[in-house]
Design a protein around this motif. Structure first.
Motif, short mmCIF file in Angstrom:
data_model
loop_
_atom_site.label_atom_id
_atom_site.label_comp_id
_atom_site.label_asym_id
_atom_site.label_seq_id
_atom_site.Cartn_x
_atom_site.Cartn_y
_atom_site.Cartn_z
N GLN A 40 40.44 63.41 44.10
CA GLN A 40 40.98 62.06 44.01
C GLN A 40 40.20 61.32 42.94
O GLN A 40 38.97 61.26 42.99
N GLN A 41 40.93 60.75 41.96
CA GLN A 41 40.27 60.04 40.87
C GLN A 41 41.04 58.76 40.57
O GLN A 41 42.26 58.71 40.69
N GLY A 42 40.32 57.73 40.18
CA GLY A 42 40.97 56.51 39.74
C GLY A 42 40.97 55.43 40.80
O GLY A 42 40.23 55.48 41.77
N ASN A 43 41.83 54.44 40.58
CA ASN A 43 41.91 53.27 41.44
C ASN A 43 43.15 53.35 42.33
O ASN A 43 44.25 53.54 41.83
N TRP A 44 42.97 53.13 43.61
CA TRP A 44 44.09 53.03 44.56
C TRP A 44 44.45 51.56 44.63
O TRP A 44 43.67 50.73 45.07
N ILE A 45 45.64 51.22 44.16
CA ILE A 45 46.11 49.84 44.16
C ILE A 45 47.32 49.75 45.08
O ILE A 45 48.19 50.61 45.04
N THR A 46 47.38 48.71 45.90
CA THR A 46 48.51 48.52 46.81
C THR A 46 49.42 47.41 46.30
O THR A 46 49.06 46.64 45.42
N GLN A 47 50.61 47.33 46.89
CA GLN A 47 51.57 46.28 46.55
C GLN A 47 50.97 44.90 46.84
O GLN A 47 51.23 43.94 46.14
N GLU A 48 50.18 44.83 47.88
CA GLU A 48 49.56 43.56 48.26
C GLU A 48 48.63 43.07 47.15
O GLU A 48 48.58 41.88 46.85
N GLN A 49 47.90 43.98 46.53
CA GLN A 49 47.00 43.60 45.44
C GLN A 49 47.79 43.17 44.21
O GLN A 49 47.42 42.20 43.54
N VAL A 50 48.88 43.88 43.91
CA VAL A 50 49.71 43.53 42.76
C VAL A 50 50.32 42.14 42.96
O VAL A 50 50.46 41.36 42.02
N ALA A 51 50.68 41.81 44.20
CA ALA A 51 51.29 40.51 44.50
C ALA A 51 50.32 39.36 44.24
O ALA A 51 50.75 38.22 44.06
N LEU A 52 49.03 39.63 44.20
CA LEU A 52 48.04 38.59 43.93
C LEU A 52 48.00 38.18 42.46
O LEU A 52 47.51 37.10 42.13
N LEU A 53 48.52 39.04 41.57
CA LEU A 53 48.44 38.76 40.14
C LEU A 53 49.36 37.61 39.75
O LEU A 53 50.49 37.51 40.22
N GLN A 54 48.85 36.75 38.87
CA GLN A 54 49.62 35.62 38.33
C GLN A 54 49.24 35.47 36.87
O GLN A 54 48.06 35.62 36.51
N PRO A 55 50.21 35.17 36.01
CA PRO A 55 49.87 34.94 34.60
C PRO A 55 48.85 33.80 34.49
O PRO A 55 48.90 32.82 35.22
N GLY A 56 47.91 33.99 33.57
CA GLY A 56 46.88 32.98 33.36
C GLY A 56 45.59 33.24 34.11
O GLY A 56 44.62 32.50 33.95
N MET A 57 45.54 34.28 34.93
CA MET A 57 44.32 34.60 35.66
C MET A 57 43.24 35.06 34.68
O MET A 57 43.53 35.67 33.66
N ARG A 59 39.79 37.32 33.65
CA ARG A 59 39.43 38.73 33.85
C ARG A 59 38.70 38.92 35.19
O ARG A 59 38.90 39.92 35.87
N GLU A 60 37.86 37.97 35.55
CA GLU A 60 37.13 38.07 36.80
C GLU A 60 38.07 38.01 38.00
O GLU A 60 37.88 38.72 39.00
N GLN A 61 39.08 37.16 37.90
CA GLN A 61 40.05 37.06 39.00
C GLN A 61 40.86 38.35 39.13
O GLN A 61 41.13 38.80 40.24
N VAL A 62 41.22 38.95 38.00
CA VAL A 62 41.95 40.22 38.03
C VAL A 62 41.06 41.31 38.60
O VAL A 62 41.49 42.14 39.40
N ARG A 63 39.80 41.31 38.20
CA ARG A 63 38.86 42.31 38.73
C ARG A 63 38.69 42.14 40.24
O ARG A 63 38.61 43.12 40.98
N PHE A 64 38.69 40.89 40.72
CA PHE A 64 38.60 40.64 42.16
C PHE A 64 39.85 41.16 42.87
O PHE A 64 39.76 41.73 43.96
N ALA A 65 41.03 40.97 42.28
CA ALA A 65 42.29 41.38 42.92
C ALA A 65 42.49 42.88 42.89
O ALA A 65 42.91 43.48 43.89
N LEU A 66 42.21 43.53 41.76
CA LEU A 66 42.52 44.95 41.60
C LEU A 66 41.31 45.86 41.62
O LEU A 66 41.45 47.08 41.74
N GLY A 67 40.14 45.32 41.46
CA GLY A 67 38.95 46.14 41.34
C GLY A 67 38.63 46.38 39.88
O GLY A 67 39.39 46.00 38.98
#
Length: 178
Positions: A40-57, A59-67
């Motif tokens: 197993q390699q890489g990042n496991w991202i769920t739909q819930e994490q993707v739903a947190l994304l909003q334009p204008g975020m 880099r730190e906010q994206v890192r918090f949401a997706l890792g």
């Protein structure tokens, strides 16, 4: 005493048995040997994490949401890649990709494969269906509780009957038990 030398047929039988055991270790069945570890390699991202994304975020906010991103390139500083690869010991490999783009250190867009709804530890567990039912029941209970609270607020705000307004007044006494 002289040690007895085993017969030729006994030696042959032992050699055949040892060869059979050695070859059984090379079988390709799940229960057999050699053991093939899942990769197993890489990042496991769920739909819930993707739903947190909003334009204008940021880099730190994206890192918090997706890792933290698995891949960042010096040549593509405004792009983060989140690949995921899973190769079970036996079976087909799974691969997913997800990418986010930034302009002036602000999130502008993202795209990628459809991401799963559950975390890896929730998948293929005997309680996964029970967990979903429990979450549904919990949300129904919360909705019912909110409805009860709204009803009690309405009842509290309702006009008071003159008969029940002053319970100590004559004529408002409870009826005696017979």
């Amino acid at each position: 005493m002289i040690a007895r030398i085993p017969s030729r047929s006994l030696k042959t039988g032992l050699a055949v048995a040892a060869l059979a055991v050695a070859l059984a270790g090379c079988s390709g069945d799940k229960w057999g040997f050699p053991y093939k570890a899942p990769v197993q390699q890489g990042n496991w991202i769920t739909q819930e994490q993707v739903a947190l994304l909003q334009p204008g975020m940021t880099r730190e906010q994206v890192r918090f949401a997706l890792g933290s991103p698995t891949l960042t390139s010096v040549l593509h500083a405004n792009r983060w890649d989140y690949p995921y690869y899973f190769k079970p010991g036996y079976g087909d490999a799974q691969e997913r990709k997800f990418t986010v783009w930034f302009e002036n250190d602000r999130l502008v867009r993202w795209e990628g494969d459809k991401q799963p709804d559950l975390q890896p530890y929730q998948i293929n567990t005997p309680d996964a269906a029970a967990d979903e039912k429990a979450e549904k029941r919990l949300s129904e209970d919360e909705a019912r509780q909110k409805q009860d609270e709204a009803e009690s607020r309405r009842e509290a705000d309702a006009p008071v009957s003159p008969l029940n307004q002053y319970p100590g007044q004559p004529g408002n006494a409870p009826q005696p038990l017979n």
